[in-house]
Design a protein around this motif. Structure first.
Motif, PDB file in Angstrom:
ATOM      1  N   SER A 101       0.917  -1.212   0.129  1.00 15.97           N
ATOM      2  CA  SER A 101       0.078  -0.049   0.158  1.00 15.97           C
ATOM      3  C   SER A 101       0.788   1.008  -0.025  1.00 15.97           C
ATOM      4  CB  SER A 101      -0.968  -0.003   1.348  1.00 15.97           C
ATOM      5  OG  SER A 101      -0.340   0.073   2.398  1.00 15.97           O
ATOM      6  N   PRO A 102       0.389   2.380  -0.507  1.00 13.11           N
ATOM      7  CA  PRO A 102       1.150   3.626  -0.510  1.00 13.11           C
ATOM      8  C   PRO A 102       1.446   4.160   0.509  1.00 13.11           C
ATOM      9  CG  PRO A 102      -1.054   4.049  -1.527  1.00 13.11           C
ATOM     10  CD  PRO A 102      -0.758   2.678  -1.080  1.00 13.11           C
ATOM     11  N   ALA A 103       0.704   4.090   1.672  1.00 12.26           N
ATOM     12  CA  ALA A 103       0.931   4.683   2.903  1.00 12.26           C
ATOM     13  C   ALA A 103       0.267   3.602   4.127  1.00 12.26           C
ATOM     14  CB  ALA A 103       0.045   5.808   2.967  1.00 12.26           C
ATOM     15  N   PRO A 104       0.805   3.815   5.593  1.00 15.29           N
ATOM     16  CA  PRO A 104       0.153   3.190   6.347  1.00 15.29           C
ATOM     17  C   PRO A 104      -1.192   3.461   6.498  1.00 15.29           C
ATOM     18  CG  PRO A 104       2.051   4.260   7.054  1.00 15.29           C
ATOM     19  CD  PRO A 104       1.715   5.001   5.915  1.00 15.29           C
ATOM     20  N   ILE A 105      -2.066   2.197   6.968  1.00 15.26           N
ATOM     21  CA  ILE A 105      -3.477   1.991   7.208  1.00 15.26           C
ATOM     22  C   ILE A 105      -3.671   1.714   8.639  1.00 15.26           C
ATOM     23  CG2 ILE A 105      -5.366   0.923   6.290  1.00 15.26           C
ATOM     24  CD1 ILE A 105      -3.840  -0.137   4.160  1.00 15.26           C
ATOM     25  N   GLU A 106      -4.665   2.504   9.144  1.00 13.40           N
ATOM     26  CA  GLU A 106      -5.319   2.474  10.488  1.00 13.40           C
ATOM     27  C   GLU A 106      -6.685   1.898  10.556  1.00 13.40           C
ATOM     28  OE1 GLU A 106      -5.410   6.179  12.497  1.00 13.40           O
ATOM     29  OE2 GLU A 106      -3.462   6.727  12.218  1.00 13.40           O
ATOM     30  N   TYR A 107      -6.574   1.005  11.363  1.00 16.52           N
ATOM     31  CA  TYR A 107      -8.164   0.273  11.504  1.00 16.52           C
ATOM     32  C   TYR A 107      -8.842   0.741  12.948  1.00 16.52           C
ATOM     33  CZ  TYR A 107      -6.483  -2.408   7.838  1.00 16.52           C
ATOM     34  OH  TYR A 107      -6.084  -2.914   6.441  1.00 16.52           O
ATOM     35  N   ASP A 108     -10.041   1.363  13.054  1.00 20.77           N
ATOM     36  CA  ASP A 108     -10.856   1.555  14.002  1.00 20.77           C
ATOM     37  C   ASP A 108     -11.675   0.455  14.164  1.00 20.77           C
ATOM     38  OD1 ASP A 108     -10.289   4.245  14.564  1.00 20.77           O
ATOM     39  OD2 ASP A 108     -11.594   4.995  12.768  1.00 20.77           O
ATOM     40  N   VAL A 109     -11.796  -0.168  15.504  1.00 21.46           N
ATOM     41  CA  VAL A 109     -12.435  -1.257  15.837  1.00 21.46           C
ATOM     42  C   VAL A 109     -13.767  -0.860  16.425  1.00 21.46           C
ATOM     43  CG1 VAL A 109     -10.430  -2.573  16.032  1.00 21.46           C
ATOM     44  CG2 VAL A 109     -11.180  -1.394  18.045  1.00 21.46           C
ATOM     45  N   PRO A 110     -14.898  -1.786  16.565  1.00 24.91           N
ATOM     46  CA  PRO A 110     -16.240  -1.217  17.123  1.00 24.91           C
ATOM     47  C   PRO A 110     -15.939  -0.968  18.629  1.00 24.91           C
ATOM     48  CG  PRO A 110     -16.426  -2.920  15.744  1.00 24.91           C
ATOM     49  CD  PRO A 110     -14.978  -2.695  15.535  1.00 24.91           C
ATOM     50  N   THR A 111     -16.730  -0.169  19.402  1.00 21.90           N
ATOM     51  CA  THR A 111     -16.718  -0.087  20.795  1.00 21.90           C
ATOM     52  C   THR A 111     -18.123  -0.674  21.294  1.00 21.90           C
ATOM     53  OG1 THR A 111     -17.817   2.102  20.651  1.00 21.90           O
ATOM     54  CG2 THR A 111     -15.533   2.104  20.751  1.00 21.90           C
ATOM     55  N   GLY A 112     -17.874  -1.019  22.532  1.00 25.09           N
ATOM     56  CA  GLY A 112     -19.342  -1.285  23.170  1.00 25.09           C
ATOM     57  C   GLY A 112     -18.913  -3.036  23.340  1.00 25.09           C
ATOM     58  N   PHE A 113     -19.809  -3.500  24.382  1.00 26.26           N
ATOM     59  CA  PHE A 113     -19.879  -4.952  24.746  1.00 26.26           C
ATOM     60  C   PHE A 113     -20.837  -5.545  23.702  1.00 26.26           C
ATOM     61  CE2 PHE A 113     -21.087  -8.487  27.119  1.00 26.26           C
ATOM     62  CZ  PHE A 113     -20.088  -8.953  27.720  1.00 26.26           C
ATOM     63  N   THR A 114     -20.194  -6.766  23.104  1.00 27.95           N
ATOM     64  CA  THR A 114     -20.974  -7.377  22.157  1.00 27.95           C
ATOM     65  C   THR A 114     -21.533  -8.566  22.559  1.00 27.95           C
ATOM     66  OG1 THR A 114     -19.005  -8.239  21.010  1.00 27.95           O
ATOM     67  CG2 THR A 114     -19.739  -6.129  20.243  1.00 27.95           C
ATOM     68  N   THR A 115     -22.584  -9.050  22.204  1.00 34.49           N
ATOM     69  CA  THR A 115     -22.974 -10.528  22.569  1.00 34.49           C
ATOM     70  C   THR A 115     -23.686 -11.225  21.268  1.00 34.49           C
ATOM     71  OG1 THR A 115     -25.031  -9.628  23.119  1.00 34.49           O
ATOM     72  CG2 THR A 115     -23.645  -9.956  24.848  1.00 34.49           C
ATOM     73  N   THR A 116     -23.748 -12.521  21.251  1.00 32.64           N
ATOM     74  CA  THR A 116     -24.514 -13.102  20.341  1.00 32.64           C
ATOM     75  C   THR A 116     -25.681 -13.752  20.838  1.00 32.64           C
ATOM     76  OG1 THR A 116     -22.468 -14.015  19.060  1.00 32.64           O
ATOM     77  CG2 THR A 116     -24.349 -15.304  18.430  1.00 32.64           C
ATOM     78  N   SER A 117     -26.759 -13.217  20.262  1.00 34.54           N
ATOM     79  CA  SER A 117     -28.281 -13.496  20.894  1.00 34.54           C
ATOM     80  C   SER A 117     -28.610 -14.984  20.261  1.00 34.54           C
ATOM     81  CB  SER A 117     -29.353 -12.518  20.314  1.00 34.54           C
ATOM     82  OG  SER A 117     -30.407 -12.953  21.067  1.00 34.54           O
ATOM     83  N   LEU A 118     -29.089 -15.811  21.192  1.00 32.57           N
ATOM     84  CA  LEU A 118     -29.547 -17.122  20.697  1.00 32.57           C
ATOM     85  C   LEU A 118     -31.089 -17.343  20.903  1.00 32.57           C
ATOM     86  CD1 LEU A 118     -27.021 -19.098  22.689  1.00 32.57           C
ATOM     87  CD2 LEU A 118     -26.810 -18.653  20.298  1.00 32.57           C
ATOM     88  N   GLY A 119     -31.585 -17.842  19.985  1.00 32.57           N
ATOM     89  CA  GLY A 119     -33.099 -18.527  20.212  1.00 32.57           C
ATOM     90  C   GLY A 119     -34.183 -17.250  19.682  1.00 32.57           C
ATOM     91  N   GLU A 120     -33.722 -16.382  19.220  1.00 38.70           N
ATOM     92  CA  GLU A 120     -34.403 -15.127  18.874  1.00 38.70           C
ATOM     93  C   GLU A 120     -34.518 -14.995  17.100  1.00 38.70           C
ATOM     94  OE1 GLU A 120     -33.046 -11.442  20.273  1.00 38.70           O
ATOM     95  OE2 GLU A 120     -33.027 -12.078  22.539  1.00 38.70           O
TER      96      GLU A 120
END
Length: 327
Positions: free
Chosen positions: A308-327
């Motif tokens: 790539s021609p320049a450095p690449i920054e990555y933002d990551v999502p904020t907040g507590f995450t869960t995977t909902s089951l049975g919905e």
């Protein structure tokens, strides 16, 4: 403070770490491409032949706390208070670096631990402040490559010294040799329960499961975290696949991760684990887990990213995450 381990299996040799600090570092995943030009605070502009990925922040130039390069060399810096010592002037025919710039030089130039041993004399680490924090950072470093080797780099009398790491763990001060000798105090630790023992006519038995770990230190000081990480790494069940290795790594890091508020510095700020990271040295993949979520984000070094021609920054999502089951 911080804790680091390496863990090897048939799939790779992994370097992993916690980043424990009071000041908000705001580190994020960053890819630096090949031929990146970097100007140290004290020297001439350098051009790096190798690209790399790790946890960084842009302060004029990018600065990194850890990373893995395209050749499979991984490195992390950890605090080394009261022990680190640096030169006041560079040695002849060396590249002058501030302590926090050593990682950039290693990731951009070095392909293996053997090469690091042959080339470490090319740099001088000088007593130079970090521009963000306004202090000279007392640092030492853990390094791993795809061969399975692990070493520690510390300064002794202002000279960079490479030390073999037989236990594949590093924390903070005192010097690495002290931590190894301190393990002699914990020879009784074992995953099995202790047998019953007779005192006179009394037969004493364990209260329950886990008696073999009686005496395993549980605090957040550097010596305690070192012993705890060595024990856990030594006895964790074999991790044959990549997923098993990473599961084991993050479970070990769980035991040395510091929640906010439980470990306060003298100025009242909270020293906590701002992120955990792991580096796959054979496959050049980076894993990043920030404090605010249990989710682990991964990033693969690819030819497209490396060119790539320049450095690449990555933002990551904020907040507590869960995977909902049975919905």
């Amino acid at each position: 403070m911080c804790t680091s381990i390496t863990l090897e299996n048939d799939h790779s040799n992994y370097l992993a770490r916690t980043m424990d600090f009071g000041f908000e570092l705001d580190g994020k995943p960053v890819v630096v491409p090949r031929q990146y030009t970097f100007t140290p605070q004290l020297g001439e502009t350098l051009t790096f032949p190798y690209g790399f990925v790790g946890t960084g922040r842009k302060l004029g130039a990018y600065l990194f706390a850890d990373g893995v390069n395209e050749k499979g060399l991984a490195i992390a810096e950890l605090y080394f208070p009261t022990e680190a010592s640096y030169l006041e002037a560079p040695l002849p025919e060396t590249t002058a670096l501030a302590p926090h710039e050593f990682i950039m030089w290693v990731l951009g130039n070095i392909s293996s631990i053997e090469e690091l041993k042959n080339r470490i004399h090319e740099v001088s680490i000088l007593n130079t402040e970090n521009q963000l924090l306004g202090v000279v950072l007392p640092l030492h470093f853990i390094v791993a490559d795809s061969s399975g080797q692990t070493v520690v780099v510390e300064t002794h009398d202002k000279t960079l010294t490479i030390k073999e790491n037989p236990v594949h763990v590093m924390t903070n001060s005192p010097r690495f040799e002290w931590h190894l000798q301190n393990l002699n105090n914990y020879l009784s630790l074992q995953p099995q329960n202790f047998p019953a023992k007779t005192f006179g006519k009394l037969s004493a038995v364990p209260f329950g499961q886990g008696s073999g770990t009686y005496g395993l230190p549980g605090g957040y000081t550097s010596p305690e975290r070192f012993v705890r990480a060595v024990y856990l790494r030594n006895y964790i069940i074999s991790t044959e696949t990549a997923d098993e290795a990473l599961t084991g790594i993050f479970h070990i890091l769980d035991n040395v991760t510091i929640p906010k508020g439980v470990n306060l510095k003298n100025d009242g700020s909270t020293d906590y684990t701002q992120y955990r990271a792991a580096f796959d040295t054979k496959n050049q993949r980076y894993y990043f887990n920030p404090y605010h979520t249990p989710e682990v984000f991964s990033l693969q070094l690819t030819e497209a990213l490396l060119n790539s021609p320049a450095p690449i920054e990555y933002d990551v999502p904020t907040g507590f995450t869960t995977t909902s089951l049975g919905e």
